[in-house]
Motif scaffolding. Structure first.
Motif, PDB file in Angstrom:
ATOM      1  N   LEU A   4       0.643  -1.612  -0.174  1.00 40.29           N
ATOM      2  CA  LEU A   4      -0.547   0.240   0.013  1.00 40.29           C
ATOM      3  C   LEU A   4       0.753   1.091  -0.251  1.00 40.29           C
ATOM      4  CD1 LEU A   4      -3.032  -1.080   2.650  1.00 40.29           C
ATOM      5  CD2 LEU A   4      -3.280  -0.693  -0.086  1.00 40.29           C
ATOM      6  N   LYS A   5       1.613   1.369   0.775  1.00 42.87           N
ATOM      7  CA  LYS A   5       3.094   2.580   0.651  1.00 42.87           C
ATOM      8  C   LYS A   5       3.341   2.975  -0.534  1.00 42.87           C
ATOM      9  CE  LYS A   5       4.467   2.005   5.296  1.00 42.87           C
ATOM     10  NZ  LYS A   5       5.629   1.134   6.414  1.00 42.87           N
ATOM     11  N   THR A   6       3.685   1.235  -1.094  1.00 36.59           N
ATOM     12  CA  THR A   6       4.389   2.172  -2.192  1.00 36.59           C
ATOM     13  C   THR A   6       3.211   1.655  -4.009  1.00 36.59           C
ATOM     14  OG1 THR A   6       5.993   0.789  -1.898  1.00 36.59           O
ATOM     15  CG2 THR A   6       6.089   0.991  -4.178  1.00 36.59           C
ATOM     16  N   GLY A   7       2.052   1.132  -3.565  1.00 34.19           N
ATOM     17  CA  GLY A   7       1.617   1.144  -4.586  1.00 34.19           C
ATOM     18  C   GLY A   7       0.499   2.970  -4.952  1.00 34.19           C
ATOM     19  N   THR A   8       0.710   3.093  -2.941  1.00 35.11           N
ATOM     20  CA  THR A   8      -0.168   4.168  -3.023  1.00 35.11           C
ATOM     21  C   THR A   8       0.013   5.312  -4.164  1.00 35.11           C
ATOM     22  OG1 THR A   8      -1.357   3.893  -1.303  1.00 35.11           O
ATOM     23  CG2 THR A   8      -1.411   6.195  -2.076  1.00 35.11           C
ATOM     24  N   GLN A   9       1.952   5.308  -4.102  1.00 36.00           N
ATOM     25  CA  GLN A   9       2.469   6.725  -4.651  1.00 36.00           C
ATOM     26  C   GLN A   9       2.380   6.415  -6.034  1.00 36.00           C
ATOM     27  OE1 GLN A   9       3.775   9.493  -2.804  1.00 36.00           O
ATOM     28  NE2 GLN A   9       3.854  10.388  -5.793  1.00 36.00           N
ATOM     29  N   ARG A  10       3.289   5.151  -6.392  1.00 42.25           N
ATOM     30  CA  ARG A  10       2.786   4.504  -8.406  1.00 42.25           C
ATOM     31  C   ARG A  10       1.651   5.304  -8.496  1.00 42.25           C
ATOM     32  NH1 ARG A  10       6.901   1.265  -9.809  1.00 42.25           N
ATOM     33  NH2 ARG A  10       5.278   0.968 -11.159  1.00 42.25           N
ATOM     34  N   LEU A  11       0.073   4.964  -8.033  1.00 45.60           N
ATOM     35  CA  LEU A  11      -1.259   5.546  -8.515  1.00 45.60           C
ATOM     36  C   LEU A  11      -0.806   7.181  -8.623  1.00 45.60           C
ATOM     37  CD1 LEU A  11      -4.026   4.962  -9.568  1.00 45.60           C
ATOM     38  CD2 LEU A  11      -4.499   4.874  -7.120  1.00 45.60           C
ATOM     39  N   LYS A  12      -0.822   7.296  -7.719  1.00 43.66           N
ATOM     40  CA  LYS A  12      -0.128   9.172  -7.435  1.00 43.66           C
ATOM     41  C   LYS A  12       0.131   9.982  -8.210  1.00 43.66           C
ATOM     42  CE  LYS A  12      -2.096   9.665  -2.398  1.00 43.66           C
ATOM     43  NZ  LYS A  12      -0.877  10.821  -1.639  1.00 43.66           N
ATOM     44  N   ASP A  13       1.549   9.261  -8.836  1.00 45.18           N
ATOM     45  CA  ASP A  13       2.682   9.359 -10.228  1.00 45.18           C
ATOM     46  C   ASP A  13       1.381   8.943 -10.985  1.00 45.18           C
ATOM     47  OD1 ASP A  13       4.685  10.511  -8.348  1.00 45.18           O
ATOM     48  OD2 ASP A  13       5.526   7.781  -8.774  1.00 45.18           O
ATOM     49  N   VAL A  14       0.560   8.356 -11.470  1.00 46.70           N
ATOM     50  CA  VAL A  14       0.363   8.241 -11.832  1.00 46.70           C
ATOM     51  C   VAL A  14      -0.885   8.700 -12.694  1.00 46.70           C
ATOM     52  CG1 VAL A  14      -1.712   6.856 -13.819  1.00 46.70           C
ATOM     53  CG2 VAL A  14       0.271   5.661 -12.555  1.00 46.70           C
ATOM     54  N   GLN A  15      -1.349   9.032 -11.822  1.00 53.31           N
ATOM     55  CA  GLN A  15      -2.836  10.227 -11.870  1.00 53.31           C
ATOM     56  C   GLN A  15      -2.597  11.731 -12.001  1.00 53.31           C
ATOM     57  OE1 GLN A  15      -4.290   9.638  -7.951  1.00 53.31           O
ATOM     58  NE2 GLN A  15      -6.463   9.609  -8.580  1.00 53.31           N
ATOM     59  N   ALA A  16      -0.597  11.813 -11.926  1.00 57.85           N
ATOM     60  CA  ALA A  16       0.023  13.481 -12.378  1.00 57.85           C
ATOM     61  C   ALA A  16       0.577  13.132 -13.607  1.00 57.85           C
ATOM     62  CB  ALA A  16       0.829  13.999 -11.113  1.00 57.85           C
ATOM     63  N   GLY A  17       0.483  12.360 -13.588  1.00 57.71           N
ATOM     64  CA  GLY A  17       0.623  12.249 -15.452  1.00 57.71           C
ATOM     65  C   GLY A  17       2.244  12.038 -15.705  1.00 57.71           C
ATOM     66  N   LYS A  18       3.199  11.476 -14.201  1.00 55.12           N
ATOM     67  CA  LYS A  18       3.668  11.137 -14.228  1.00 55.12           C
ATOM     68  C   LYS A  18       4.635   9.397 -14.631  1.00 55.12           C
ATOM     69  CE  LYS A  18       4.741  14.977 -11.066  1.00 55.12           C
ATOM     70  NZ  LYS A  18       5.615  15.125  -9.497  1.00 55.12           N
ATOM     71  N   THR A  19       6.058   9.186 -14.478  1.00 57.21           N
ATOM     72  CA  THR A  19       5.846   7.742 -14.693  1.00 57.21           C
ATOM     73  C   THR A  19       6.601   7.810 -13.129  1.00 57.21           C
ATOM     74  OG1 THR A  19       6.641   8.104 -17.169  1.00 57.21           O
ATOM     75  CG2 THR A  19       7.789   6.160 -16.004  1.00 57.21           C
ATOM     76  N   PRO A  20       5.525   6.539 -13.236  1.00 59.06           N
ATOM     77  CA  PRO A  20       6.180   6.247 -11.184  1.00 59.06           C
ATOM     78  C   PRO A  20       7.755   5.540 -11.191  1.00 59.06           C
ATOM     79  CG  PRO A  20       4.429   4.410 -12.436  1.00 59.06           C
ATOM     80  CD  PRO A  20       4.483   5.551 -13.889  1.00 59.06           C
ATOM     81  N   ALA A  21       8.139   5.426 -10.197  1.00 60.89           N
ATOM     82  CA  ALA A  21      10.181   5.548  -9.733  1.00 60.89           C
ATOM     83  C   ALA A  21      10.079   4.199 -10.408  1.00 60.89           C
ATOM     84  CB  ALA A  21      10.242   5.890  -8.465  1.00 60.89           C
ATOM     85  N   ALA A  22      10.742   3.589 -10.757  1.00 62.08           N
ATOM     86  CA  ALA A  22      11.323   2.281 -10.649  1.00 62.08           C
ATOM     87  C   ALA A  22      11.750   1.367  -9.756  1.00 62.08           C
ATOM     88  CB  ALA A  22      12.846   2.661 -11.326  1.00 62.08           C
ATOM     89  N   SER A  23      11.495   0.223  -9.669  1.00 63.65           N
ATOM     90  CA  SER A  23      11.629  -0.307  -8.482  1.00 63.65           C
ATOM     91  C   SER A  23      13.168  -0.837  -8.190  1.00 63.65           C
ATOM     92  CB  SER A  23      10.356  -2.116  -8.532  1.00 63.65           C
ATOM     93  OG  SER A  23       9.657  -1.371  -8.318  1.00 63.65           O
ATOM     94  N   PRO A  24      13.464  -1.328  -7.185  1.00 69.68           N
ATOM     95  CA  PRO A  24      15.377  -1.678  -7.034  1.00 69.68           C
ATOM     96  C   PRO A  24      15.254  -2.941  -8.332  1.00 69.68           C
ATOM     97  CG  PRO A  24      14.356  -1.595  -4.937  1.00 69.68           C
ATOM     98  CD  PRO A  24      12.411  -1.183  -5.625  1.00 69.68           C
ATOM     99  N   SER A  25      14.277  -3.724  -8.449  1.00 64.88           N
ATOM    100  CA  SER A  25      14.878  -5.214  -9.032  1.00 64.88           C
ATOM    101  C   SER A  25      14.207  -4.515 -10.348  1.00 64.88           C
ATOM    102  CB  SER A  25      13.760  -5.603  -9.541  1.00 64.88           C
ATOM    103  OG  SER A  25      12.143  -5.849  -9.382  1.00 64.88           O
ATOM    104  N   GLU A  26      13.933  -3.102 -10.842  1.00 65.01           N
ATOM    105  CA  GLU A  26      14.499  -2.863 -12.485  1.00 65.01           C
ATOM    106  C   GLU A  26      15.042  -1.907 -12.469  1.00 65.01           C
ATOM    107  OE1 GLU A  26       9.289  -1.922 -12.933  1.00 65.01           O
ATOM    108  OE2 GLU A  26      10.341  -1.157 -11.672  1.00 65.01           O
ATOM    109  N   ILE A  27      15.545  -1.059 -11.711  1.00 60.92           N
ATOM    110  CA  ILE A  27      17.301  -0.581 -11.895  1.00 60.92           C
ATOM    111  C   ILE A  27      17.721  -1.297 -11.911  1.00 60.92           C
ATOM    112  CG2 ILE A  27      18.607   0.554 -10.867  1.00 60.92           C
ATOM    113  CD1 ILE A  27      16.298   2.521  -9.211  1.00 60.92           C
ATOM    114  N   GLU A  28      18.008  -3.030 -11.367  1.00 61.24           N
ATOM    115  CA  GLU A  28      19.154  -3.283 -11.821  1.00 61.24           C
ATOM    116  C   GLU A  28      19.262  -4.177 -12.890  1.00 61.24           C
ATOM    117  OE1 GLU A  28      18.689  -6.464  -8.602  1.00 61.24           O
ATOM    118  OE2 GLU A  28      18.880  -5.525  -6.863  1.00 61.24           O
TER     119      GLU A  28
END
Length: 274
Positions: A250-274
């Motif tokens: 919920l902590k991470t997912g809520t921020q991801r949804l807020k980013d999408v609503q604001a027209g932003k690309t959600p920050a990449a998760s650690p596994s996506e950066i590696e």
């Protein structure tokens, strides 16, 4: 805040004073305000129904997908499964007809408890989305976690959250029967991180049998509203609930949804950066 009526001789004066207050409030809406008025509004019951910000663009299918969490967002040893597999998750212990005799003084409560079981089985705790939606499933041993993001722009997710809030009292313990087998269901309220515009959490346990042996299904159930969109998470299994993983999701997912609503690309998760 409203005041108790004064003596009858002051009725007219009170009415005039109320009219003056309404006029003052209407005028103050044209200005920026000093913050105290906003505080009073947020504290009122009606404020729970109001969006916390201006309406965001309608959630798209691509946006719903982008708002989903990944394995890295819930730590532990969760493994993502195929979407088609997650869509087919339906635990048979959730099937059953609620025994109305458990509700001698509130027959209507039985219908709410039946709705709870049915919605958990069908994975539509907040009702059918009226807009875009996406889901993702994860496994860890015998436990499962189902994470969903959906738009409810033509329905009100707050209504479903308000309904969830009544369940620990209405459905604290009841019996459900399936093919002659009785199952004891318990529902209690749980605490969630302070995320989103509104949130509700439940711990649901179902005691019955599986493979001819006693079994207890334990589910951590959570829903968070972010404007007209919402996140729902159901996690647990025969090994117990997954409280920590639900809170992290919920902590991470809520921020991801807020980013999408604001027209932003959600920050990449650690596994996506590696």
């Amino acid at each position: 805040m409203s005041r108790r009526p004064s003596r009858s001789v002051r009725v007219v004066a009170s009415a005039l004073a109320a009219g003056s207050l309404l006029t003052t409030a209407a005028c103050s809406d044209d200005g920026a305000g000093d913050g105290s008025r906003a505080s009073d509004v947020s504290a009122s019951p009606l404020a729970r129904k109001q969006p916390s910000s201006s309406p965001s663009p309608a959630l798209t299918e691509a946006g719903a997908q982008a708002a989903l969490i990944t394995e890295a967002d819930i730590e532990d040893d969760w493994t993502q499964v195929k979407d088609t597999e997650a869509e087919s998750w339906h635990d048979s212990l959730l099937i059953g007809t609620v025994d109305v005799s458990d509700f001698l003084t509130a027959k209507a409560d039985a219908a709410d408890c039946q709705r709870l079981l049915d919605s958990l089985f069908d994975d539509d705790l907040l009702g059918r989305p009226s807009g875009a939606s996406a889901l993702r499933g994860f496994e860890q041993g015998d436990s499962r976690l189902l994470y969903q993001v959906a738009a409810y722009d033509r329905t009100d997710p707050q209504d479903s959250l308000d309904w969830m809030a009544t369940l620990p009292q209405k459905c604290d313990q009841f019996t459900a029967t399936d093919n002659g087998e009785e199952r004891t269901v318990q529902v209690i309220e749980t605490s969630l991180p302070d995320v989103g515009d509104a949130r509700e959490g439940l711990l649901v346990t179902v005691k019955g049998t599986a493979d001819d042996a006693p079994a207890t299904l334990t589910l951590e159930v959570a829903a968070v509203r972010v404007g007209a969109d919402a996140i729902t998470v159901t996690a647990g299994g025969l090994d117990g609930a997954e409280e920590d993983s639900v809170k992290e999701a919920l902590k991470t997912g809520t921020q991801r949804l807020k980013d999408v609503q604001a027209g932003k690309t959600p920050a990449a998760s650690p596994s996506e950066i590696e």
